[in-house]
Design a protein around this motif. Structure first.
Motif, PDB file in Angstrom:
ATOM      1  N   MET A  26       0.838  -1.181   0.000  1.00  7.27           N
ATOM      2  CA  MET A  26       0.000   0.000   0.000  1.00  7.27           C
ATOM      3  C   MET A  26       0.882   1.243   0.000  1.00  7.27           C
ATOM      4  SD  MET A  26      -3.446  -0.421   0.913  1.00  7.27           S
ATOM      5  CE  MET A  26      -4.351  -1.890   0.692  1.00  7.27           C
ATOM      6  N   GLN A  27       0.308   2.293  -0.471  1.00  4.81           N
ATOM      7  CA  GLN A  27       1.052   3.534  -0.561  1.00  4.81           C
ATOM      8  C   GLN A  27       1.080   4.230   0.800  1.00  4.81           C
ATOM      9  OE1 GLN A  27      -0.419   6.152  -3.491  1.00  4.81           O
ATOM     10  NE2 GLN A  27       1.011   7.774  -3.011  1.00  4.81           N
ATOM     11  N   ASP A  28       2.273   4.656   1.185  1.00  6.62           N
ATOM     12  CA  ASP A  28       2.440   5.370   2.432  1.00  6.62           C
ATOM     13  C   ASP A  28       2.292   6.868   2.165  1.00  6.62           C
ATOM     14  OD1 ASP A  28       5.174   5.651   4.833  1.00  6.62           O
ATOM     15  OD2 ASP A  28       3.038   5.951   5.059  1.00  6.62           O
ATOM     16  N   LYS A  29       1.646   7.581   3.073  1.00  7.76           N
ATOM     17  CA  LYS A  29       1.452   9.018   2.871  1.00  7.76           C
ATOM     18  C   LYS A  29       2.751   9.795   2.983  1.00  7.76           C
ATOM     19  CE  LYS A  29      -3.344   9.197   4.199  1.00  7.76           C
ATOM     20  NZ  LYS A  29      -4.365   9.837   4.998  1.00  7.76           N
ATOM     21  N   LYS A  30       3.803   9.162   3.484  1.00  3.81           N
ATOM     22  CA  LYS A  30       5.084   9.832   3.658  1.00  3.81           C
ATOM     23  C   LYS A  30       5.979   9.717   2.414  1.00  3.81           C
ATOM     24  CE  LYS A  30       5.089   9.118   8.620  1.00  3.81           C
ATOM     25  NZ  LYS A  30       5.775   8.527   9.758  1.00  3.81           N
ATOM     26  N   ASP A  31       5.488   9.078   1.342  1.00  2.00           N
ATOM     27  CA  ASP A  31       6.275   8.949   0.118  1.00  2.00           C
ATOM     28  C   ASP A  31       6.577  10.319  -0.465  1.00  2.00           C
ATOM     29  OD1 ASP A  31       6.376   6.234   0.205  1.00  2.00           O
ATOM     30  OD2 ASP A  31       4.888   5.895  -1.367  1.00  2.00           O
ATOM     31  N   THR A  32       7.815  10.510  -0.867  1.00  2.00           N
ATOM     32  CA  THR A  32       8.160  11.743  -1.551  1.00  2.00           C
ATOM     33  C   THR A  32       7.766  11.599  -3.015  1.00  2.00           C
ATOM     34  OG1 THR A  32      10.376  10.969  -2.101  1.00  2.00           O
ATOM     35  CG2 THR A  32      10.108  12.122   0.004  1.00  2.00           C
ATOM     36  N   SER A  33       7.827  12.682  -3.743  1.00  2.00           N
ATOM     37  CA  SER A  33       7.470  12.614  -5.156  1.00  2.00           C
ATOM     38  C   SER A  33       8.445  11.718  -5.917  1.00  2.00           C
ATOM     39  CB  SER A  33       7.442  14.012  -5.765  1.00  2.00           C
ATOM     40  OG  SER A  33       8.701  14.628  -5.647  1.00  2.00           O
ATOM     41  N   GLU A  34       9.712  11.682  -5.508  1.00  2.00           N
ATOM     42  CA  GLU A  34      10.695  10.814  -6.158  1.00  2.00           C
ATOM     43  C   GLU A  34      10.359   9.338  -5.929  1.00  2.00           C
ATOM     44  OE1 GLU A  34      15.443   9.783  -5.896  1.00  2.00           O
ATOM     45  OE2 GLU A  34      14.724  11.721  -5.166  1.00  2.00           O
ATOM     46  N   GLN A  35       9.959   8.993  -4.719  1.00  4.07           N
ATOM     47  CA  GLN A  35       9.576   7.611  -4.420  1.00  4.07           C
ATOM     48  C   GLN A  35       8.317   7.220  -5.179  1.00  4.07           C
ATOM     49  OE1 GLN A  35       9.307   8.032  -0.188  1.00  4.07           O
ATOM     50  NE2 GLN A  35      11.346   7.165   0.179  1.00  4.07           N
ATOM     51  N   GLU A  36       7.396   8.152  -5.309  1.00  7.65           N
ATOM     52  CA  GLU A  36       6.163   7.897  -6.050  1.00  7.65           C
ATOM     53  C   GLU A  36       6.470   7.641  -7.525  1.00  7.65           C
ATOM     54  OE1 GLU A  36       2.038   7.591  -6.857  1.00  7.65           O
ATOM     55  OE2 GLU A  36       3.141   7.539  -4.972  1.00  7.65           O
ATOM     56  N   ARG A  37       7.331   8.462  -8.134  1.00 11.51           N
ATOM     57  CA  ARG A  37       7.710   8.257  -9.534  1.00 11.51           C
ATOM     58  C   ARG A  37       8.392   6.922  -9.730  1.00 11.51           C
ATOM     59  NH1 ARG A  37       9.038  13.791  -9.254  1.00 11.51           N
ATOM     60  NH2 ARG A  37      11.174  13.249  -8.731  1.00 11.51           N
ATOM     61  N   GLU A  38       9.274   6.552  -8.804  1.00 13.62           N
ATOM     62  CA  GLU A  38       9.979   5.275  -8.905  1.00 13.62           C
ATOM     63  C   GLU A  38       9.010   4.105  -8.782  1.00 13.62           C
ATOM     64  OE1 GLU A  38      13.008   2.600  -9.457  1.00 13.62           O
ATOM     65  OE2 GLU A  38      13.028   4.765  -9.770  1.00 13.62           O
ATOM     66  N   ARG A  39       8.052   4.199  -7.891  1.00 10.03           N
ATOM     67  CA  ARG A  39       7.055   3.140  -7.727  1.00 10.03           C
ATOM     68  C   ARG A  39       6.210   2.991  -8.987  1.00 10.03           C
ATOM     69  NH1 ARG A  39       1.975   2.929  -6.388  1.00 10.03           N
ATOM     70  NH2 ARG A  39       1.798   5.105  -5.816  1.00 10.03           N
ATOM     71  N   LEU A  40       5.786   4.107  -9.564  1.00 14.04           N
ATOM     72  CA  LEU A  40       5.002   4.057 -10.797  1.00 14.04           C
ATOM     73  C   LEU A  40       5.826   3.501 -11.960  1.00 14.04           C
ATOM     74  CD1 LEU A  40       3.095   7.458 -10.540  1.00 14.04           C
ATOM     75  CD2 LEU A  40       2.161   5.156 -10.272  1.00 14.04           C
ATOM     76  N   ARG A  41       7.099   3.860 -12.023  1.00 10.83           N
ATOM     77  CA  ARG A  41       7.975   3.351 -13.088  1.00 10.83           C
ATOM     78  C   ARG A  41       8.134   1.841 -12.976  1.00 10.83           C
ATOM     79  NH1 ARG A  41      13.113   1.966 -14.225  1.00 10.83           N
ATOM     80  NH2 ARG A  41      13.787   2.155 -12.086  1.00 10.83           N
ATOM     81  N   GLU A  42       8.307   1.338 -11.758  1.00 13.17           N
ATOM     82  CA  GLU A  42       8.460  -0.101 -11.550  1.00 13.17           C
ATOM     83  C   GLU A  42       7.176  -0.855 -11.912  1.00 13.17           C
ATOM     84  OE1 GLU A  42       9.774  -0.633  -7.547  1.00 13.17           O
ATOM     85  OE2 GLU A  42      11.746   0.218  -7.956  1.00 13.17           O
ATOM     86  N   GLN A  43       6.025  -0.273 -11.600  1.00  2.37           N
ATOM     87  CA  GLN A  43       4.755  -0.903 -11.972  1.00  2.37           C
ATOM     88  C   GLN A  43       4.614  -0.976 -13.492  1.00  2.37           C
ATOM     89  OE1 GLN A  43       1.742   1.396 -10.046  1.00  2.37           O
ATOM     90  NE2 GLN A  43       1.998   0.380  -8.069  1.00  2.37           N
ATOM     91  N   GLU A  44       5.014   0.077 -14.183  1.00  2.00           N
ATOM     92  CA  GLU A  44       4.938   0.090 -15.644  1.00  2.00           C
ATOM     93  C   GLU A  44       5.896  -0.931 -16.254  1.00  2.00           C
ATOM     94  OE1 GLU A  44       3.837   0.901 -19.458  1.00  2.00           O
ATOM     95  OE2 GLU A  44       2.863   1.513 -17.613  1.00  2.00           O
ATOM     96  N   LEU A  45       7.063  -1.099 -15.661  1.00  2.00           N
ATOM     97  CA  LEU A  45       8.018  -2.096 -16.154  1.00  2.00           C
ATOM     98  C   LEU A  45       7.433  -3.498 -16.049  1.00  2.00           C
ATOM     99  CD1 LEU A  45      11.376  -0.832 -14.626  1.00  2.00           C
ATOM    100  CD2 LEU A  45      10.709  -0.815 -17.026  1.00  2.00           C
ATOM    101  N   LYS A  46       6.703  -3.766 -14.982  1.00  2.00           N
ATOM    102  CA  LYS A  46       6.105  -5.087 -14.806  1.00  2.00           C
ATOM    103  C   LYS A  46       4.959  -5.318 -15.782  1.00  2.00           C
ATOM    104  CE  LYS A  46       7.288  -5.448  -9.946  1.00  2.00           C
ATOM    105  NZ  LYS A  46       6.778  -5.446  -8.576  1.00  2.00           N
ATOM    106  N   ARG A  47       4.214  -4.269 -16.122  1.00  2.00           N
ATOM    107  CA  ARG A  47       3.059  -4.411 -17.004  1.00  2.00           C
ATOM    108  C   ARG A  47       3.438  -4.529 -18.477  1.00  2.00           C
ATOM    109  NH1 ARG A  47      -0.149  -0.068 -13.925  1.00  2.00           N
ATOM    110  NH2 ARG A  47       1.284   1.242 -15.052  1.00  2.00           N
ATOM    111  N   ASN A  48       4.524  -3.885 -18.901  1.00  2.00           N
ATOM    112  CA  ASN A  48       4.821  -3.798 -20.324  1.00  2.00           C
ATOM    113  C   ASN A  48       6.320  -4.005 -20.575  1.00  2.00           C
ATOM    114  OD1 ASN A  48       4.683  -3.330 -23.021  1.00  2.00           O
ATOM    115  ND2 ASN A  48       4.211  -1.153 -22.865  1.00  2.00           N
ATOM    116  N   PRO A  49       6.853  -5.228 -20.436  1.00  2.00           N
ATOM    117  CA  PRO A  49       8.290  -5.440 -20.568  1.00  2.00           C
ATOM    118  C   PRO A  49       8.837  -5.224 -21.980  1.00  2.00           C
ATOM    119  CG  PRO A  49       7.173  -7.525 -20.230  1.00  2.00           C
ATOM    120  CD  PRO A  49       6.146  -6.446 -20.083  1.00  2.00           C
ATOM    121  N   THR A  50       8.098  -5.585 -23.035  1.00  2.00           N
ATOM    122  CA  THR A  50       8.648  -5.424 -24.383  1.00  2.00           C
ATOM    123  C   THR A  50       8.674  -3.966 -24.811  1.00  2.00           C
ATOM    124  OG1 THR A  50       6.473  -5.885 -25.323  1.00  2.00           O
ATOM    125  CG2 THR A  50       7.992  -7.736 -25.133  1.00  2.00           C
ATOM    126  N   GLY A  51       7.654  -3.220 -24.462  1.00  2.00           N
ATOM    127  CA  GLY A  51       7.656  -1.793 -24.770  1.00  2.00           C
ATOM    128  C   GLY A  51       8.745  -1.072 -24.016  1.00  2.00           C
TER     129      GLY A  51
END
Length: 71
Positions: free
Chosen positions: A1-26
């Motif tokens: 779950m997302q913690d309210k203490k996440d910085t914007s950098e941590q949020e971007r990194e989390r979103l990037r990792e989720q996208e990597l898992k969803r679309n590996p060939t792209g």
């Protein structure tokens, strides 16, 4: 779950990792395109360990071929 203490950098990194898992060939295509801007950590992170190993092997083979033909 997302913690309210996440910085914007941590949020971007989390979103990037989720996208990597969803679309590996792209993301592999994106990784090769990122090399134009020189962002090596994103290239290696997007390729994964297999892609990184293949990239290293290709670089080594290229170096050997160049050193054999241009000495």
């Amino acid at each position: 779950m997302q913690d309210k203490k996440d910085t914007s950098e941590q949020e971007r990194e989390r979103l990037r990792e989720q996208e990597l898992k969803r679309n590996p060939t792209g993301n592999m295509n994106d990784a090769f395109n990122r090399t134009n801007s020189g962002n090596l950590p994103d290239l290696v992170g997007s390729l994964g360990w297999k892609g990184t190993g293949i990239l290293i092997i290709v670089i080594i083979i290229g170096f050997v071929v160049v050193s054999l033909f241009f000495k």
